[in-house]
Design an enzyme around this catalytic site. Sequence first.
Site, PDB file in Angstrom:
ATOM      1  N   GLU A 183       2.833   4.159 -44.991  1.00  0.00           N
ATOM      2  CA  GLU A 183       3.146   4.346 -46.421  1.00  0.00           C
ATOM      3  C   GLU A 183       1.952   4.881 -47.192  1.00  0.00           C
ATOM      4  O   GLU A 183       2.070   5.698 -48.096  1.00  0.00           O
ATOM      5  CB  GLU A 183       3.611   3.027 -47.062  1.00  0.00           C
TER       6      GLU A 183
ATOM      7  N   ALA B 153      11.682   3.947 -43.910  1.00  0.00           N
ATOM      8  CA  ALA B 153      12.653   4.198 -44.980  1.00  0.00           C
ATOM      9  C   ALA B 153      12.872   5.700 -45.097  1.00  0.00           C
ATOM     10  O   ALA B 153      12.003   6.497 -44.732  1.00  0.00           O
ATOM     11  CB  ALA B 153      12.120   3.638 -46.291  1.00  0.00           C
TER      12      ALA B 153
ATOM     13  N   GLU C 287       8.791  -3.265 -40.978  1.00  0.00           N
ATOM     14  CA  GLU C 287       9.134  -4.445 -41.793  1.00  0.00           C
ATOM     15  C   GLU C 287      10.403  -5.114 -41.259  1.00  0.00           C
ATOM     16  O   GLU C 287      10.486  -6.339 -41.176  1.00  0.00           O
ATOM     17  CB  GLU C 287       9.304  -4.029 -43.259  1.00  0.00           C
TER      18      GLU C 287
END
Length: 259
Positions: free
Chosen positions: A133, A67, A113
């Site tokens: 993360e 992300a 993901e």
Amino acid sequence: MSKSPCFIETRTEGPVAFIELNRPEVLNALNRGMVAEILGAMEDFDKANDVRVIVLSGKGRCFAAGADIDEMAAAESIEMELLNQFTDWDRLSWIKKPIIGAVHGFALGGAFELALCCDLLFATEDAEFGFPEVLLGVMPGAGGTVRLTKLVGKTKAMEWLFTGKRISAKEASDFGIVNKLFAREALMEETARYARELAKMPPLSVRFIKESVLKAIDASIYEGMQFERKNFSLLFSSEDQKEGMKAFIEKRKAQFKGR
Ligand code: CAA
């Protein structure tokens, strides 16, 4: 999609549709615009009669590095909650056609993901997966803890998620995360070749197999079997079932139409 995409490129080659992540200057970091475009393209290709298989890959050095950290660095939790961005990712679960992920270089965080949402995953021998993360003081939010755990079990999932350690392509293959490994220069050609072969399969069978396998991940054996049986019966209303069995009896190759 209503307007031309900014963060992805799409094309079709016969029955195979390609979606390429296209922000190579930031290693295809998934900003919200890109995620919206991926979802839109997936849904469009899912509805397109002439498309039978969707291939997802990244342009540039890698599949994607996760992300977009710049986009979320300053966010507050209520803002994140109200954005509700990961609920949108659930739309991927409703795509009925098979999705093949083709990963080269990194597939980290949100990109891992995304890769785990694919039905089949091909990768280069030097690909690296992982959930970094934890190193950013957060955790996966788009299904990583769930999909990885279902796939590899609690022990390995905890180890990888606690440390953010990169998972080599070989390890990913050994743990069943990846279907096939290829040399980097062969990845897209081999993926396209596989996709073309898959596109020759009877689309309704493939569709119901996909639905049944995904159902099986969450269902009890009994519930999964019930679901499977209904789908099995349903296929007997299709022209392709008549054609497939008739072709077998007549000792010829079946011509499937997806009806
Ligand atoms: N978000 C935003 N920008 C990113 C990015 C990301 N996830 N990953 C890389 N970039 C940018 C870098 O900032 C850099 O930009 P500049 O040239 O403007 O400085 C450019 O892409 C190239 O990256 P690097 O110079 O860092 O390349 P490298 O080869 O040295 O390192 C890397 C590659 C190890 C993948 C490193 O870029 C990296 O660690 N990226 C972040 C990986 C990460 O933590 N991903 C998880 C994000 S959080 C998430 O995904 C949450 C979720 O569940 C939804």
